[in-house]
Design an enzyme around this catalytic site. Sequence first.
Site, PDB file in Angstrom:
ATOM      1  N   GLU A 103      -5.897 -22.256  14.548  1.00 42.87           N
ATOM      2  CA  GLU A 103      -5.709 -23.041  13.317  1.00 42.87           C
ATOM      3  C   GLU A 103      -4.270 -22.898  12.805  1.00 42.87           C
ATOM      4  O   GLU A 103      -3.690 -23.856  12.289  1.00 42.87           O
ATOM      5  CB  GLU A 103      -6.706 -22.586  12.244  1.00 42.87           C
ATOM      6  N   GLU A 123     -15.308 -19.533  16.298  1.00 38.67           N
ATOM      7  CA  GLU A 123     -15.960 -19.029  15.071  1.00 38.67           C
ATOM      8  C   GLU A 123     -17.473 -19.174  15.113  1.00 38.67           C
ATOM      9  O   GLU A 123     -18.215 -18.323  14.618  1.00 38.67           O
ATOM     10  CB  GLU A 123     -15.427 -19.763  13.841  1.00 38.67           C
TER      11      GLU A 123
HETATM   12  C1  LIG Z   1     -11.144 -18.240   7.134  1.00 39.60           C
HETATM   13  C2  LIG Z   1     -11.605 -17.781   8.472  1.00 39.60           C
HETATM   14  C3  LIG Z   1     -10.635 -18.183   9.518  1.00 39.60           C
HETATM   15  C4  LIG Z   1     -10.754 -17.929  10.788  1.00 39.60           C
HETATM   16  C5  LIG Z   1     -11.946 -17.333  11.379  1.00 39.60           C
HETATM   17  C6  LIG Z   1     -11.634 -16.623  12.690  1.00 39.60           C
HETATM   18  O1  LIG Z   1     -10.550 -16.666  13.205  1.00 39.60           O
HETATM   19  S1  LIG Z   1     -12.894 -15.736  13.299  1.00 39.60           S
HETATM   20  C7  LIG Z   1     -12.186 -14.950  14.726  1.00 39.60           C
HETATM   21  C8  LIG Z   1     -12.098 -15.894  15.847  1.00 39.60           C
HETATM   22  N1  LIG Z   1     -11.614 -15.235  17.015  1.00 39.60           N
HETATM   23  C9  LIG Z   1     -12.429 -14.795  17.967  1.00 39.60           C
HETATM   24  O2  LIG Z   1     -13.612 -14.962  17.917  1.00 39.60           O
HETATM   25  C10 LIG Z   1     -11.774 -14.071  19.103  1.00 39.60           C
HETATM   26  C11 LIG Z   1     -12.456 -12.760  19.352  1.00 39.60           C
HETATM   27  N2  LIG Z   1     -11.814 -12.009  20.409  1.00 39.60           N
HETATM   28  C12 LIG Z   1     -11.976 -12.295  21.701  1.00 39.60           C
HETATM   29  O3  LIG Z   1     -12.609 -13.234  22.100  1.00 39.60           O
HETATM   30  C13 LIG Z   1     -11.342 -11.356  22.673  1.00 39.60           C
HETATM   31  O4  LIG Z   1     -11.169 -10.121  22.034  1.00 39.60           O
HETATM   32  C14 LIG Z   1      -9.961 -11.831  23.180  1.00 39.60           C
HETATM   33  C15 LIG Z   1      -9.021 -12.174  22.049  1.00 39.60           C
HETATM   34  C16 LIG Z   1     -10.154 -13.043  24.095  1.00 39.60           C
HETATM   35  C17 LIG Z   1      -9.300 -10.686  24.007  1.00 39.60           C
HETATM   36  O5  LIG Z   1     -10.203 -10.274  25.017  1.00 39.60           O
HETATM   37  P1  LIG Z   1      -9.931  -8.949  25.859  1.00 39.60           P
HETATM   38  O6  LIG Z   1     -11.052  -8.830  26.839  1.00 39.60           O
HETATM   39  O7  LIG Z   1      -8.566  -8.942  26.384  1.00 39.60           O
HETATM   40  O8  LIG Z   1      -9.997  -7.740  24.839  1.00 39.60           O
HETATM   41  P2  LIG Z   1     -11.228  -7.243  23.969  1.00 39.60           P
HETATM   42  O9  LIG Z   1     -12.186  -8.310  23.721  1.00 39.60           O
HETATM   43  O10 LIG Z   1     -11.723  -5.984  24.553  1.00 39.60           O
HETATM   44  O11 LIG Z   1     -10.509  -6.929  22.571  1.00 39.60           O
HETATM   45  C18 LIG Z   1      -9.559  -5.882  22.448  1.00 39.60           C
HETATM   46  C19 LIG Z   1      -9.781  -5.222  21.108  1.00 39.60           C
HETATM   47  O12 LIG Z   1      -9.448  -6.163  20.079  1.00 39.60           O
HETATM   48  C20 LIG Z   1     -10.533  -6.292  19.165  1.00 39.60           C
HETATM   49  N3  LIG Z   1     -10.531  -7.671  18.690  1.00 39.60           N
HETATM   50  C21 LIG Z   1     -10.441  -8.772  19.420  1.00 39.60           C
HETATM   51  N4  LIG Z   1     -10.415  -9.848  18.638  1.00 39.60           N
HETATM   52  C22 LIG Z   1     -10.482  -9.405  17.369  1.00 39.60           C
HETATM   53  C23 LIG Z   1     -10.482 -10.052  16.100  1.00 39.60           C
HETATM   54  N5  LIG Z   1     -10.394 -11.373  15.986  1.00 39.60           N
HETATM   55  N6  LIG Z   1     -10.571  -9.275  15.038  1.00 39.60           N
HETATM   56  C24 LIG Z   1     -10.645  -7.926  15.125  1.00 39.60           C
HETATM   57  N7  LIG Z   1     -10.630  -7.264  16.291  1.00 39.60           N
HETATM   58  C25 LIG Z   1     -10.553  -8.004  17.398  1.00 39.60           C
HETATM   59  C26 LIG Z   1     -11.749  -5.954  20.000  1.00 39.60           C
HETATM   60  O13 LIG Z   1     -12.810  -5.565  19.204  1.00 39.60           O
HETATM   61  C27 LIG Z   1     -11.224  -4.827  20.847  1.00 39.60           C
HETATM   62  O14 LIG Z   1     -11.209  -3.680  20.033  1.00 39.60           O
HETATM   63  P3  LIG Z   1     -11.530  -2.249  20.634  1.00 39.60           P
HETATM   64  O15 LIG Z   1     -11.499  -1.337  19.473  1.00 39.60           O
HETATM   65  O16 LIG Z   1     -10.488  -1.969  21.657  1.00 39.60           O
HETATM   66  O17 LIG Z   1     -12.895  -2.369  21.252  1.00 39.60           O
END
Ligand SMILES: CC/C=C\CC(=O)SCCNC(=O)CCNC(=O)[C@H](O)C(C)(C)COP(=O)(O)OP(=O)(O)OC[C@H]1O[C@@H](n2cnc3c(N)ncnc32)[C@H](O)[C@@H]1OP(=O)(O)O
Length: 719
Positions: A103, A123
């Site tokens: 976004e 989302e």
């Molecule tokens: C007003 C509201 C506006 C917007 C709403 C949103 O944006 S909601 C969020 C939308 N985003 C997502 O759903 C993305 C979620 N993340 C992922 O799909 C994957 O993490 C990603 C980015 C593709 C990376 O994948 P990868 O396999 O490389 O890593 P992993 O998933 O293990 O993530 C690493 C650590 O990062 C933490 N994390 C990932 N995304 C988020 C996030 N959006 N917020 C907070 N934390 C996030 C994940 O939990 C892992 O943490 P760890 O402590 O190492 O387990």
Amino acid sequence: MARYELVKGSLALITLTNPPVNALSSAVRYGITEKIKRALGDPKVKAVVICGENERFCGGADIREFAAPMRGHSLVMLFDDIEAGEKPVIAAIEGVALGGGFELALACHYRIAHSKARLGLPEVTLGLLPAAGGTQRLPRLIGIPAALELITTGHHVSAQEALKLGMVDQITDENACKMAVEFALRAVAKPLSSRRISTLTMPCPPNLDALFEAVTMQVQKKARGVMAPLACIQAVRAAATLPYSKGMKRESELMASLFSSSQARALQYCFFAQRTAGKWTLPSGAQWSNIKPRDIRRAAVIGLGTMGRGIAVSLARVGISVIAVETEKKLLETGRQMVIGMLERDAKRRGVTASLYLLQFTLSLQDVKDVDIVIEAVFEDMSLKKRLFRDLSKVCRPSTLLYTNTSGLDVDALAGVTDRPHMVAGMHFFSPAHVMKLLEVICGPRSSSETIATAMSLGKRMGKVCVAVGNCPGFVGNRMVKTYTDQANFLLEEGATPEQVDGALEEFGFAMGVFRMSDLAGLDVGWRIRKESGLTGPDVDPKDPPHRRQGHRYSPIPDMLCEQGRMGQKTGCGWYVYEKPGGTEAKPDPLIQKLLEGYRVRYSIQPRKISSQELIERCLYVLANEGFRVLEDGIAVQPEDIDVIYLFGYGFPRHRGGPMFYANMVGLGRVLDRLEHYHHAHPDVPHLKPSQLLKKLVACGSPPIQKWKEHIKTMHSHL
Ligand SMILES: CC/C=C\CC(=O)SCCNC(=O)CCNC(=O)[C@H](O)C(C)(C)COP(=O)(O)OP(=O)(O)OC[C@H]1O[C@@H](n2cnc3c(N)ncnc32)[C@H](O)[C@@H]1OP(=O)(O)O
């Protein structure tokens, strides 16, 4: 949380710095807001590039912050300021631009993506909608049908697809940030009015109502009872029918209805539970972060039945050489053809060449002598497996790791017949193994940490969600599922029909109720296991009446169906009747109704009308109750592991979070009360007796699920 640099004398480069995914935490939102203000206000700055540190643009809003009401700088206002600004802002997308991250990119005037980047609005998978303008800007940019598809499914798309759809302006194999800087210098001279997506006229297809109706029906069919996809549709409809500002208001109202819903909490819990489960720990202190797995290049799969074939495909698909072993020429040939066909279809779907050269088929066990690992997938028969493991001990080189795909037999008993008990563990795949995402890795008491690390890492490489569990009959998944199916059978005895039980479970959110699922899997699978464990067949204690076994209530109804040849879909009848053997359209069968009536008469059971509430409570609270026992017995380390097993292996509806999260949502006190009530009514069903851990948690004030671990810690781990 956002770095500011002046480059080439006239460009502001803003870098998001919140590893690992540069999530838009409140500190990052503050950082970007300040840096954008600075760039727009500085006369030296002619254009702005936004990028993310560590070659990741942005993974969206910080999901961890959703546990509390949103505070701090608003993304909507920030994005409106970026778009309305008089200086071109270019998003340089590397890695991911997801959710709020995408976004942010949509608010920019141009988007340059690296060819390996992935973009999307996931989302909906968190029970939300893209509420920072995503539902209003994306349809204006790429049209309503494509936007609806992306927003309601949450699918990520590749940079190439994004370019085709018009989501990005350019893709590059070079550093996207460098390209964006060069692009920005050229963009300075160009007018911005046509680049502000919120001002674009919505491209509206003529049959708008029909389109929304069709997508609504599709969504309702796919995700029964799930709120977020429907809210997404309504938000996109607002984009199609209202001016931008009114559409934004609608988007925000819809988001408010989702934000604190139990579904959103469950789905966000699932996101983190999946990641928590991957981080295994053994009582010795060995864990995912400190034990190096072996590098696996050559594997053997023993047995080319349904499971063995799926395992062979899963291995070959990720580049591992596979020697597949069968005992008879005919079985080997059938297996060979099936594996090749599966790999070819899979490769075609993914647009790659099938790696058939990795496969070798043999009748000789001697051929596996040099492999790195063996995965045994023969018939579920302990003596057969023991024989095989003894032979493998002799044949394989001393460094070969041995795994069994048993779905519930004692992994340690198999380890005990080998010359390397520390190099034996379980890898329990779910059928069909090349499709199902779950892998239970069973740690025997003698399994070494390297054996476990290798299974977990290999599973991950095969694209599986891996959960490490302890060794007990049925491990976690099948041990628990038995209590659930037992309840379903007892409910039939007491007056329910298969379609009533299934209806209640499907209404709850399961794609298939317990009886339809049993018909699909085949009733003979459970029958064989019950015969092996002496619950039915010639080994039954003659003193046991038909509806009691080993001192407890037992339902012989599934055995009666099997004795009549009703094995499920494959025989054209089971709990339901089908159009033909192999048919899939389940119809209630009057013969089953008759069989149940006869059974109740024979055992003087007065049938009663059973409410949906009782059906759900009996089936699901007993499941959670066994989950608590699994935790107190140290077979699973944390509730997240159990929930992940149920989400990925047993079709538990994700928007309910899994059996343990569901119990937590219902309230542990209520679950305890109802179990006590049902146990009182059915004292001969031990699984209805509330577990010690459940009682302990209730006595401690029902702490949130994330805190249960503290109460389990003192107990003995079997991992
Ligand atoms: C007003 C509201 C506006 C917007 C709403 C949103 O944006 S909601 C969020 C939308 N985003 C997502 O759903 C993305 C979620 N993340 C992922 O799909 C994957 O993490 C990603 C980015 C593709 C990376 O994948 P990868 O396999 O490389 O890593 P992993 O998933 O293990 O993530 C690493 C650590 O990062 C933490 N994390 C990932 N995304 C988020 C996030 N959006 N917020 C907070 N934390 C996030 C994940 O939990 C892992 O943490 P760890 O402590 O190492 O387990």
